[in-house]
Design a protein around this motif. Structure first.
Motif, short mmCIF file in Angstrom:
data_model
loop_
_atom_site.label_atom_id
_atom_site.label_comp_id
_atom_site.label_asym_id
_atom_site.label_seq_id
_atom_site.Cartn_x
_atom_site.Cartn_y
_atom_site.Cartn_z
N LEU A 8 -64.17 11.84 5.58
CA LEU A 8 -64.76 10.65 6.20
C LEU A 8 -65.70 10.98 7.34
CD1 LEU A 8 -61.55 8.47 6.47
CD2 LEU A 8 -63.46 8.08 4.91
N PHE A 9 -65.51 12.14 7.96
CA PHE A 9 -66.19 12.45 9.21
C PHE A 9 -67.48 13.24 9.00
CE2 PHE A 9 -61.68 12.52 11.14
CZ PHE A 9 -61.67 11.15 11.24
N GLU A 10 -68.48 12.93 9.83
CA GLU A 10 -69.76 13.64 9.78
C GLU A 10 -70.12 14.33 11.09
OE1 GLU A 10 -72.90 11.18 8.26
OE2 GLU A 10 -71.76 10.63 6.48
N LEU A 11 -69.39 14.03 12.16
CA LEU A 11 -69.63 14.75 13.40
C LEU A 11 -69.27 16.22 13.20
CD1 LEU A 11 -68.29 12.20 16.05
CD2 LEU A 11 -70.66 12.98 15.78
N PRO A 12 -69.86 17.13 13.98
CA PRO A 12 -69.59 18.55 13.81
C PRO A 12 -68.25 18.98 14.44
CG PRO A 12 -71.16 18.24 15.58
CD PRO A 12 -70.91 16.87 14.98
N TRP A 13 -67.17 18.38 13.95
CA TRP A 13 -65.85 18.70 14.46
C TRP A 13 -65.49 20.15 14.20
CZ3 TRP A 13 -63.71 15.19 17.47
CH2 TRP A 13 -64.00 13.83 17.28
N ILE A 14 -64.80 20.73 15.14
CA ILE A 14 -64.18 22.05 14.96
C ILE A 14 -62.70 21.73 14.71
CG2 ILE A 14 -63.61 24.26 16.04
CD1 ILE A 14 -66.16 23.67 17.86
N TYR A 15 -62.26 21.99 13.49
CA TYR A 15 -60.90 21.61 13.09
C TYR A 15 -59.89 22.69 13.46
CZ TYR A 15 -63.10 17.85 10.48
OH TYR A 15 -63.83 16.74 10.13
N HIS A 16 -58.83 22.28 14.12
CA HIS A 16 -57.75 23.20 14.51
C HIS A 16 -56.50 22.86 13.74
CE1 HIS A 16 -59.92 24.81 18.02
NE2 HIS A 16 -60.45 23.62 18.09
#
Length: 170
Positions: free
Chosen positions: A162-170
């Protein structure tokens, strides 16, 4: 559906859980809508005076000092739940001021918009704030900074698409 729902000309609210995979897409599928453009329909009215009052109450730096926004809250009802995997120690962020999300009577999650936009980086557990930040109303401001997203169970399959922001996933 048997679950709480409300439908008007402007809103279809469905608070239900079915055997959907992935769950967020499945909620849209259950009412015959495409999920992919969801952010086009998220709009909210901001109250700058409330945003400023919240910044003042929390002592958010106004002199250009960088600060980190941290959100460890992931549930408010029936009780508040806190994710312990995110530090609130300024030393872990190079000595920057840490502004931690909290529930404050008289303020809503939308009153945190200016604080989110002003943060030099964000560390948060996956919650409703993600959707607010992903909305067209905030997307451009949020995509310019480091965004660290934590998941309380470590399974991103239900929401990552769903997400398009440049999240850094932990």
């Amino acid at each position: 559906h048997g679950a709480p729902h409300k439908q008007t000309d402007l809103l279809y609210f469905f608070q239900g859980f079915g055997d959907y995979q992935p769950i967020m897409k499945g909620k849209y599928d259950s009412i015959g809508l495409d999920y992919s453009d969801w952010r086009q329909y998220v709009h909210f009215h901001r109250y700058p005076d409330r945003e400023d009052a919240l910044k003042e109450r929390l002592g958010v730096p106004t002199d250009g000092t960088e600060y980190v926004f941290v959100n460890r809250l992931w549930c408010t009802r029936p009780q508040v739940e806190t994710y312990g995997g995110i530090s609130v120690d300024p030393a872990d962020y190079g000595g920057k001021v840490v502004i931690e999300n909290q529930i404050i009577e008289g303020f809503t999650m939308f009153d945190w918009c200016a604080i989110l936009e002003g943060a030099s980086e964000i560390h948060m557990v996956e919650t409703a704030l993600c959707y607010m930040m992903e909305s067209n109303d905030m997307f451009q401001q949020m995509r310019q900074k480091p965004l660290h997203l934590y998941h309380r169970y470590g399974d991103w399959s239900q929401v990552k698409y769903l997400f398009e922001l440049p999240w850094i996933y932990h």
